[in-house]
Design a protein around this motif. Structure first.
Motif, PDB file in Angstrom:
ATOM      1  N   UNK A   1       6.940 112.114 100.661  1.00 27.42           N
ATOM      2  CA  UNK A   1       7.158 111.302  99.468  1.00 27.42           C
ATOM      3  C   UNK A   1       7.045 112.126  98.189  1.00 27.42           C
ATOM      4  N   UNK A   2       6.934 113.458  98.353  1.00 22.88           N
ATOM      5  CA  UNK A   2       6.720 114.347  97.206  1.00 22.88           C
ATOM      6  C   UNK A   2       7.832 114.260  96.179  1.00 22.88           C
ATOM      7  N   UNK A   3       9.075 114.084  96.645  1.00 29.45           N
ATOM      8  CA  UNK A   3      10.219 114.148  95.727  1.00 29.45           C
ATOM      9  C   UNK A   3      10.234 112.998  94.733  1.00 29.45           C
ATOM     10  N   UNK A   4       9.713 111.835  95.122  1.00 28.85           N
ATOM     11  CA  UNK A   4       9.816 110.678  94.229  1.00 28.85           C
ATOM     12  C   UNK A   4       8.599 110.533  93.320  1.00 28.85           C
ATOM     13  N   UNK A   5       7.525 111.259  93.622  1.00 25.23           N
ATOM     14  CA  UNK A   5       6.256 111.013  92.934  1.00 25.23           C
ATOM     15  C   UNK A   5       6.350 111.112  91.417  1.00 25.23           C
ATOM     16  N   UNK A   6       7.070 112.121  90.951  1.00 30.93           N
ATOM     17  CA  UNK A   6       7.090 112.370  89.508  1.00 30.93           C
ATOM     18  C   UNK A   6       7.731 111.229  88.711  1.00 30.93           C
ATOM     19  N   UNK A   7       8.630 110.514  89.359  1.00 31.17           N
ATOM     20  CA  UNK A   7       9.350 109.471  88.633  1.00 31.17           C
ATOM     21  C   UNK A   7       8.647 108.127  88.604  1.00 31.17           C
ATOM     22  N   UNK A   8       7.483 108.029  89.246  1.00 38.32           N
ATOM     23  CA  UNK A   8       6.816 106.722  89.356  1.00 38.32           C
ATOM     24  C   UNK A   8       5.832 106.499  88.219  1.00 38.32           C
ATOM     25  N   UNK A   9       5.718 105.249  87.765  1.00 42.46           N
ATOM     26  CA  UNK A   9       4.664 104.955  86.793  1.00 42.46           C
ATOM     27  C   UNK A   9       3.315 104.894  87.517  1.00 42.46           C
ATOM     28  N   UNK A  10       2.249 104.772  86.764  1.00 45.67           N
ATOM     29  CA  UNK A  10       0.909 104.873  87.366  1.00 45.67           C
ATOM     30  C   UNK A  10       0.681 103.826  88.448  1.00 45.67           C
ATOM     31  N   UNK A  11       1.090 102.597  88.155  1.00 48.99           N
ATOM     32  CA  UNK A  11       0.858 101.524  89.121  1.00 48.99           C
ATOM     33  C   UNK A  11       1.605 101.775  90.414  1.00 48.99           C
TER      34      UNK A  11
END
Lengths: 158, 755
Positions: B83-93
């Motif tokens: 799931x590393x690729x999507x992590x940066x684009x997610x908000x905190x929640x």
């Protein structure tokens, strides 16, 4: 490990299947025979959602091995209605709104039917203790107990 | 046919609403045909299973899955790295949701997912889990909310706190909330007596009987299907799409029948893992949780620590009230302490009131909503102190509550000024009930408590299709968790003037309707009901248009009455009324299909109040409590299907009985959950209980065309307090720690006796 061949009777129908030695009757019913009416709520015999009868005795299908059904008779929720004619318990559960989500309902019906076959006039306390092995998280049991008592009354007068 | 403003209560004499018809999904549920989360299969399906951390807090130094991947029959393994690729684009929640579904650099609680496999059978999947090598560096952990707030407590996250938290607190304290009005110091000075107490409640689980289950299938083109038991399939779609880097349109989610939720199925746990495994394996993947996994790794509610201080005059008027609430919400921010702090004094008209809520993280599973999240424990503390003051002044606890009850026009402790509400009506109903004056025996006590819940409306979308044979298909987007399809059929039939069984309601998949909020906040009968009524009115407008065309008159000259299109007065012409069926039968010749739609962000949910009355008996020798009699008085606004309203009252009360008396998460010194099963986490069974009596009070909600208020959650707010007041009376000692299990009661009795 090789699979075990089992010949049994389910809801009156002669049935054969292969199962792993460690496979439960519940897994056999659900995964091999497509009879998903019996539910797995815990897998440890604590919730009663997988209640079935084995030679007329009320058991948790998750605590019985598939191989143990050899030459026995299994009764499940799918066998309670006769054709399109509902059992009085099934009708009373609907009339009394004795289910909300309905996932515990198959187990309650199998267990309650088993009670009424032994005791046609159970007291409220007897119903509550007989059904103490079936967990329902939605209803608080009130309407379930009423439905069972009302069914018993109706079946006695029938 | 004008589209009524919601405030117009146009239908006074209901024909179908208020009746108790059989539920449309009933036969399937009593015959075993209903398909729940685990009851679906697909060709070529694999079995998915999760490897979980045995440690309450540990750094994950490495994960080696090579041996598992090499095992014959294993088709895919996923870990946090997938799931590393999507992590940066997610908000905190959303990032918290991801990290909760699959640990990244740290395992944060016993049961935290660290890897998942898909294999050709359960047996192979289990073997594969044993072959995954995880190198943990075990870290100190903290479980208790008060301990987690200490400055020297082990820290879960370095940067989870926001600016609301003053300097000097542990980093585990992540949010501070404050509500209230007036001057509490002045109010306390006006009191004849002040009682201040500290209370603790332990974590309880929703305890739905159906474990989480889903079936995911993703193709190489990126299109995916997900079958899942959830309270909100649109939420599942949006969340999973974000966590997997997919377009929402490519993921179609179908809600299965759901075997209970109570808030616990308002988020995702295994769903993103099943999709990730399916994507990697190229085959459908079914995942089901075991009961142990449900307890260890889904979302129980918070444990809490609460201080409440109330000042009262000797006449029973509350002069000031304050509360400090500390909830741990598991390993991530988001405990329901904000709702706790808002709702604590919401039942009362208090001039000087202040609450502070502290959101705290600890090494426990991330909490999820549980029926009126945050409110039951706050009500427990507040109602206990009121009860104690009533006893000290020798005042009737019901009269005191009535004297202080919030009414229309009261500015609530959380800021909202109430419209029409029904708290006083529930108290009056309790006073009039034989239960209130029934005799009590030795070691028996009576407890009374009130409860409040906000209720919610939210985003809702329904379609109502009029079929050519005069029947109606209604599509809603809110999973039916307790009979809502029956209520929807009733409201549609009522509005259209057709028979109940001419309407069929289905819960449509995410591709078939616009977005719908989760089935939560007691919102479905209110919001989907409001949308259904408006969609029916939309269809009626179109039916009138078709009738006008059939008659060759203006649309404005047609009215709809009692299920028929009629000419509006003599000037419109003289025509025989046309029924829905007659208009629908020729719809192909008058413009094609007829359908009504609603898209709404519903507000005006209308607050809900209840009063609970309970009698219990305490065995002073064993500390065991027996509930002797229980009666629920709750405002439903308008009960669409009274049986299912009563069912909500009874179910909430009994969950409250479990929470008050037995249920708790018990951890060992090692931070591992010691009772992850129904044998040791004991929910109430039939033989523990009496019948649960109910009284439906109806103070119509002006925000709904029929006056509906949500009823699902309020019913769990008063029980902890009502039972604690009852047990405290029976045992002659104030019980300040839930659950009131036999050892705690014995200890309290012995301490009170000075032994």
């Amino acid at each position: 490990m090789s699979q075990i061949h089992v010949s049994t009777k389910i809801n009156g129908d002669a049935t054969e299947y292969l199962c792993e030695p460690e496979e439960t009757l519940l897994d056999v019913l659900r995964d091999r025979l497509g009879m998903t009416g019996s539910k797995e709520g815990c897998g440890t015999g604590d919730c009663g959602a997988c209640s079935v009868t084995l030679d007329g005795r009320l058991v948790c299908a998750c605590l019985v091995l598939g191989a143990e059904a050899q030459d026995r008779e299994v009764g499940t929720v799918e066998g309670i209605a006769e054709g399109d004619s509902l059992h009085p318990l099934q009708k009373k559960f609907l009339e009394h709104a004795a289910l909300q989500c309905g996932v515990c309902t198959p187990g309650f019906l199998v267990a309650a039917k088993s009670l009424l076959e032994r005791n046609s006039d159970p007291s409220e306390e007897e119903v509550r203790y007989w059904l103490a092995g079936n967990l329902c998280r939605c209803t608080g049991y009130d309407k379930i107990v009423r439905a069972v008592l009302d069914t018993a009354k109706e079946m006695r007068s029938a | 046919m004008p589209l009524d403003h919601p405030q117009d209560l146009t239908i006074k004499d209901f024909k179908i609403v208020g009746q108790r018809p059989l539920r449309p999904d009933g036969i399937d549920k009593v015959t075993g045909r209903a398909r729940f989360g685990a009851d679906m299969n697909a060709p070529g399906m694999l079995v998915g299973r999760v490897l979980r951390s045995p440690h309450a807090h540990a750094r994950i130094k490495s994960i080696d899955s090579a041996k598992a991947e090499a095992l014959p029959g294993v088709k895919a393994v996923v870990t946090g790295a997938d799931f590393g690729a999507v992590k940066d684009g997610l908000d905190d929640g959303m990032l918290d949701v991801l990290v909760n579904c699959m640990a990244q650099d740290k395992a944060l609680y016993d049961g935290h997912a660290v890897a998942a496999v898909a294999a050709i059978s359960q047996t192979v999947a289990r073997q594969a889990l044993k072959l995954i090598e995880v190198d943990y560096e075990v870290l100190p952990h903290v479980l208790d909310v008060d301990a987690a707030m200490q400055p020297d407590a082990p820290v879960l996250h370095e940067e989870a706190a926001d600016e609301s938290v003053p300097a000097g607190f542990s980093k585990n304290v992540v949010r501070r909330y404050e509500f209230g009005h007036g001057d509490v110091a002045k109010g306390f000075a006006e009191a004849d007596r002040i009682v201040e107490r500290r209370f603790k409640t332990e974590a309880a689980h929703q305890g739905y009987i159906e474990p989480h289950a889903c079936l995911a299938a993703m193709g190489p083109d990126g299109q995916a299907e997900l079958w899942v038991c959830t309270q909100g399939h649109y939420m599942v779609r949006n969340t999973c799409a974000a966590l997997l880097g997919m377009d929402a349109s490519q993921l179609r989610v179908t809600a299965s029948e759901i075997g209970g939720g109570f808030g616990g199925k308002t988020t995702v746990f295994i769903e993103p893992l099943a999709l990730a495994l399916s994507r990697k394996a190229g085959r459908p993947v079914k995942m089901t949780m075991s009961r142990e996994e449900v307890f260890r790794a889904t979302g129980p509610t918070s444990s809490s620590s609460i201080d409440v201080k109330i000042g009262m005059t000797r006449e029973g008027r509350i002069t000031a009230a304050s509360g400090e609430l500390r909830y741990q919400g598991g390993a991530f921010p988001g405990s329901p302490v904000e709702f706790g702090a808002m709702s604590a004094f919401a039942a009362y008209d208090v001039e000087n009131v202040k609450t502070v809520g502290w959101d705290v993280v600890a090494n426990r599973p991330k909490q999820a909503a549980y029926r009126a999240p945050g409110a039951p424990m706050a009500a427990y503390a507040v109602e206990s102190v009121i009860d104690e003051l009533c006893k000290q002044f020798d005042l009737d606890p019901l009269s005191v509550r009535l004297k202080n009850a919030a009414v229309e026009g009261t500015t609530s402790s959380f800021g909202v000024t109430y419209g029409k509400i029904g708290l006083s009506a529930t108290l009056e109903a309790a006073r009039a009930h034989p239960h209130y004056s029934a005799a009590l025996g030795p070691n028996q006590g009576r407890g009374l408590a009130c409860g409040f819940w906000f209720n919610f409306g939210g985003e809702t979308c329904v379609s109502l299709n009029v079929n050519a044979d005069g029947t109606v298909g209604l599509s809603v987007g809110t999973p039916d968790i307790g009979g809502s399809r029956a209520s929807m059929c009733q409201m549609a039939a009522e509005e259209l003037g057709i028979a109940y069984d001419k309407v069929r309601t289905v819960v449509a998949d995410t591709a078939s309707l616009g977005y719908n909020d989760v089935t939560d906040g007691s919102r479905v009968t209110f919001a989907s009901g409001l949308a259904t009524i408006q969609a029916a009115r939309d269809a009626i407008r179109k039916l009138c248009g078709r009738a006008a065309r059939m008659w060759g008159i203006d649309e404005d000259a047609v009215i709809w009455e009692e299920g028929y299109a009629k000419p509006a007065g003599g000037n419109a012409g003289s025509f025989e009324p046309l029924s829905l069926a007659e208009i629908a039968a020729v719809s192909a010749r008058t413009g094609g299909p007829i359908a009504g739609h609603t898209e709404v962000n519903a507000d005006g949910a209308g607050q809900s109040f209840a009063t609970h009355l309970v009698d219990s008996e305490v065995d002073p020798e064993t500390g065991k409590v027996k509930i002797l009699r229980y009666t629920v008085f709750q405002d439903a606004g308008k009960a669409i299907h009274p049986s299912y309203v009563e069912g909500q009252f009874q179910g909430g009360a009994v969950q409250g009985i479990g929470w008050a008396l037995n249920e708790e998460y018990i951890y060992g010194e090692d931070g591992r959950l010691q009772n992850p099963g129904f044998l040791d986490y004991r929910v109430p069974v039939a033989s523990d209980l009496p019948m649960i009596d109910t009284v439906i009070v109806e103070v119509p909600n002006p925000g709904h065309p029929y006056g509906v208020r949500g009823v699902g959650e309020t019913s769990i707010v008063p029980p902890l307090a009502a039972i604690a007041n009852s047990v405290s009376a029976a045992a002659a000692v104030r019980m300040t720690h839930l659950p009131m299990s036999p050892p705690r009661i014995r200890k309290a009795i012995e301490e009170a006796a000075g032994r």
